[in-house]
Design a protein around this motif. Structure first.
Motif, PDB file in Angstrom:
ATOM      1  N   LYS A 116      89.049  82.706 -22.442  1.00  0.00           N
ATOM      2  CA  LYS A 116      89.595  81.990 -21.280  1.00  0.00           C
ATOM      3  C   LYS A 116      89.338  80.497 -21.399  1.00  0.00           C
ATOM      4  O   LYS A 116      90.204  79.666 -21.102  1.00  0.00           O
ATOM      5  CB  LYS A 116      88.979  82.530 -19.989  1.00  0.00           C
ATOM      6  CG  LYS A 116      89.511  83.889 -19.576  1.00  0.00           C
ATOM      7  CD  LYS A 116      88.833  84.374 -18.299  1.00  0.00           C
ATOM      8  CE  LYS A 116      89.328  85.756 -17.903  1.00  0.00           C
ATOM      9  NZ  LYS A 116      88.634  86.278 -16.694  1.00  0.00           N
ATOM     10  N   ARG A 117      88.121  80.151 -21.819  1.00  0.00           N
ATOM     11  CA  ARG A 117      87.777  78.737 -21.979  1.00  0.00           C
ATOM     12  C   ARG A 117      88.653  78.090 -23.047  1.00  0.00           C
ATOM     13  O   ARG A 117      89.174  76.995 -22.857  1.00  0.00           O
ATOM     14  CB  ARG A 117      86.303  78.628 -22.373  1.00  0.00           C
ATOM     15  CG  ARG A 117      85.830  77.216 -22.683  1.00  0.00           C
ATOM     16  CD  ARG A 117      85.713  76.383 -21.448  1.00  0.00           C
ATOM     17  NE  ARG A 117      85.142  75.082 -21.728  1.00  0.00           N
ATOM     18  CZ  ARG A 117      84.971  74.116 -20.838  1.00  0.00           C
ATOM     19  NH1 ARG A 117      85.325  74.324 -19.588  1.00  0.00           N
ATOM     20  NH2 ARG A 117      84.454  72.968 -21.161  1.00  0.00           N
ATOM     21  N   SER A 181      72.820  63.258 -19.122  1.00  0.00           N
ATOM     22  CA  SER A 181      71.770  64.167 -19.583  1.00  0.00           C
ATOM     23  C   SER A 181      72.400  65.325 -20.348  1.00  0.00           C
ATOM     24  O   SER A 181      73.607  65.587 -20.234  1.00  0.00           O
ATOM     25  CB  SER A 181      70.977  64.711 -18.393  1.00  0.00           C
ATOM     26  OG  SER A 181      71.781  65.597 -17.622  1.00  0.00           O
ATOM     27  N   LYS A 182      71.570  66.045 -21.107  1.00  0.00           N
ATOM     28  CA  LYS A 182      72.057  67.222 -21.819  1.00  0.00           C
ATOM     29  C   LYS A 182      72.633  68.239 -20.833  1.00  0.00           C
ATOM     30  O   LYS A 182      73.654  68.867 -21.097  1.00  0.00           O
ATOM     31  CB  LYS A 182      70.923  67.867 -22.610  1.00  0.00           C
ATOM     32  CG  LYS A 182      70.409  67.051 -23.777  1.00  0.00           C
ATOM     33  CD  LYS A 182      69.253  67.781 -24.443  1.00  0.00           C
ATOM     34  CE  LYS A 182      68.627  66.938 -25.548  1.00  0.00           C
ATOM     35  NZ  LYS A 182      67.480  67.642 -26.179  1.00  0.00           N
ATOM     36  N   GLU A 183      71.956  68.388 -19.702  1.00  0.00           N
ATOM     37  CA  GLU A 183      72.403  69.370 -18.714  1.00  0.00           C
ATOM     38  C   GLU A 183      73.769  69.001 -18.142  1.00  0.00           C
ATOM     39  O   GLU A 183      74.621  69.871 -17.937  1.00  0.00           O
ATOM     40  CB  GLU A 183      71.370  69.485 -17.591  1.00  0.00           C
ATOM     41  CG  GLU A 183      70.046  70.126 -17.992  1.00  0.00           C
ATOM     42  CD  GLU A 183      69.159  69.206 -18.841  1.00  0.00           C
ATOM     43  OE1 GLU A 183      68.263  69.725 -19.537  1.00  0.00           O
ATOM     44  OE2 GLU A 183      69.376  67.968 -18.819  1.00  0.00           O
ATOM     45  N   TRP A 190      80.776  72.973 -21.500  1.00  0.00           N
ATOM     46  CA  TRP A 190      80.669  74.421 -21.717  1.00  0.00           C
ATOM     47  C   TRP A 190      80.789  75.216 -20.422  1.00  0.00           C
ATOM     48  O   TRP A 190      81.414  76.256 -20.401  1.00  0.00           O
ATOM     49  CB  TRP A 190      79.339  74.767 -22.409  1.00  0.00           C
ATOM     50  CG  TRP A 190      79.346  74.483 -23.871  1.00  0.00           C
ATOM     51  CD1 TRP A 190      79.614  75.363 -24.883  1.00  0.00           C
ATOM     52  CD2 TRP A 190      79.061  73.226 -24.500  1.00  0.00           C
ATOM     53  NE1 TRP A 190      79.515  74.714 -26.091  1.00  0.00           N
ATOM     54  CE2 TRP A 190      79.179  73.419 -25.898  1.00  0.00           C
ATOM     55  CE3 TRP A 190      78.705  71.958 -24.019  1.00  0.00           C
ATOM     56  CZ2 TRP A 190      78.962  72.381 -26.806  1.00  0.00           C
ATOM     57  CZ3 TRP A 190      78.497  70.933 -24.926  1.00  0.00           C
ATOM     58  CH2 TRP A 190      78.633  71.147 -26.305  1.00  0.00           C
ATOM     59  N   GLY A 191      80.146  74.759 -19.379  1.00  0.00           N
ATOM     60  CA  GLY A 191      80.149  75.514 -18.136  1.00  0.00           C
ATOM     61  C   GLY A 191      79.016  76.515 -18.103  1.00  0.00           C
ATOM     62  O   GLY A 191      78.448  76.874 -19.132  1.00  0.00           O
ATOM     63  N   TYR A 192      78.678  76.977 -16.933  1.00  0.00           N
ATOM     64  CA  TYR A 192      77.506  77.832 -16.755  1.00  0.00           C
ATOM     65  C   TYR A 192      77.724  79.270 -17.207  1.00  0.00           C
ATOM     66  O   TYR A 192      76.803  80.068 -17.211  1.00  0.00           O
ATOM     67  CB  TYR A 192      77.064  77.812 -15.300  1.00  0.00           C
ATOM     68  CG  TYR A 192      76.299  76.567 -14.927  1.00  0.00           C
ATOM     69  CD1 TYR A 192      75.156  76.193 -15.622  1.00  0.00           C
ATOM     70  CD2 TYR A 192      76.744  75.753 -13.905  1.00  0.00           C
ATOM     71  CE1 TYR A 192      74.463  75.048 -15.289  1.00  0.00           C
ATOM     72  CE2 TYR A 192      76.053  74.594 -13.558  1.00  0.00           C
ATOM     73  CZ  TYR A 192      74.909  74.255 -14.250  1.00  0.00           C
ATOM     74  OH  TYR A 192      74.229  73.100 -13.923  1.00  0.00           O
ATOM     75  N   GLU A 193      78.979  79.616 -17.599  1.00  0.00           N
ATOM     76  CA  GLU A 193      79.185  81.003 -18.002  1.00  0.00           C
ATOM     77  C   GLU A 193      78.638  81.297 -19.390  1.00  0.00           C
ATOM     78  O   GLU A 193      78.600  82.429 -19.814  1.00  0.00           O
ATOM     79  CB  GLU A 193      80.683  81.355 -17.957  1.00  0.00           C
ATOM     80  CG  GLU A 193      81.547  80.689 -19.015  1.00  0.00           C
ATOM     81  CD  GLU A 193      82.178  79.406 -18.499  1.00  0.00           C
ATOM     82  OE1 GLU A 193      83.270  79.042 -18.978  1.00  0.00           O
ATOM     83  OE2 GLU A 193      81.577  78.764 -17.627  1.00  0.00           O
ATOM     84  N   TYR A 194      78.190  80.273 -20.093  1.00  0.00           N
ATOM     85  CA  TYR A 194      77.696  80.485 -21.449  1.00  0.00           C
ATOM     86  C   TYR A 194      76.209  80.777 -21.459  1.00  0.00           C
ATOM     87  O   TYR A 194      75.450  80.254 -20.660  1.00  0.00           O
ATOM     88  CB  TYR A 194      78.010  79.267 -22.326  1.00  0.00           C
ATOM     89  CG  TYR A 194      79.487  79.174 -22.616  1.00  0.00           C
ATOM     90  CD1 TYR A 194      80.047  79.906 -23.647  1.00  0.00           C
ATOM     91  CD2 TYR A 194      80.315  78.412 -21.802  1.00  0.00           C
ATOM     92  CE1 TYR A 194      81.402  79.866 -23.897  1.00  0.00           C
ATOM     93  CE2 TYR A 194      81.673  78.367 -22.037  1.00  0.00           C
ATOM     94  CZ  TYR A 194      82.217  79.091 -23.087  1.00  0.00           C
ATOM     95  OH  TYR A 194      83.563  79.059 -23.318  1.00  0.00           O
TER      96      TYR A 194
END
Length: 234
Positions: A116-117, A181-183, A190-194
């Motif tokens: 999807k990504r 920041s890295k976050e 990438w998104g939080y689904e990874y």
């Protein structure tokens, strides 16, 4: 959608195939690293599930050989869960990793998430071309970024950047002189689904530096701001 499973353990390969085909995916199984490289250069797939420990050549070697040639999601499947092994795989261009033993339903969910990504990224690219959307070329020293065509040039030579590397570079270039920041970068690209963490950002920054910097060990374009993150300098 067609998925290539490269796995020398026949039982694991069959398990992956069964769950993916139940979910509607078309699959093909190979058991040898060299054969996988040859097949990937001849046939098209939408995603690769790539085991690390393979006969012929390792999953790391397969990833190294095909990453700059083939821009599709690569998920490495490994029994090794140490940080160094994970970073090595990501550093060679893998998009994510799955540690054995795994929950087959989670594997399918991860495959769907990556597809999807990837589709969102490629759809955005196609829409830009169709709508004539172009914010103009971005020039940084001898590096030229073309947001519309998704091309990057250094010293007149076109660089091969996988989708995620390009998206990271473009984002930084369109937001120059700002520290992220890295976050923040991980959430944006990438998104939080990874399942991977912010260390993924460092790996991809290093890959970009190897391609766009004159000296990757002394970067001038993408600067590390210690304790804060990264900044692209114009």
């Amino acid at each position: 959608m067609k998925i290539l499973i490269v796995e020398d353990d026949e039982k694991i390969a069959q398990l992956e195939r069964d769950y993916l085909e139940i979910d509607g995916f078309d699959t093909e199984i190979l058991h040898d690293g060299n054969e996988a490289v040859s097949r990937l250069r001849k046939q098209s797939y939408d995603l690769i599930l790539l085991d690390v420990m393979l006969p012929g050549c390792s999953g790391y070697d397969v990833c190294r050989q095909i990453r700059d040639e083939i821009d599709i999601p690569i998920l490495m499947v490994t029994a090794k869960s140490s940080g160094i092994d994970v970073i090595r795989g990501l550093g060679l261009g893998a998009d994510d990793y799955i540690t054995k033993p795994f929950d087959p339903s989670q594997l399918v969910a991860r495959v769907r998430s990556h597809l999807k990504r990837y589709e969102r990224l490629t759809s955005a690219h196609r829409n830009q071309e169709t709508n004539g959307e172009d914010k103009g070329k971005i020039r940084i020293r001898d590096v030229i970024i073309e947001p519309k065509t998704w091309k990057v040039w250094k010293g007149g030579r076109e660089l091969k950047l996988p989708n995620r590397e390009f998206e990271l570079l473009r984002f930084l270039a369109q937001n120059p002189n700002i520290v992220f920041s890295k976050e923040q970068l991980f959430e944006r690209i990438w998104g939080y689904e990874y399942v991977s963490d912010a260390a993924t950002v460092s790996v991809h920054i290093n890959r970009l530096r190897e391609k766009i910097e004159d000296d990757a060990r002394n970067p001038k374009i993408i600067e590390t701001v210690w304790g804060a993150g990264y900044r692209l300098n114009l």
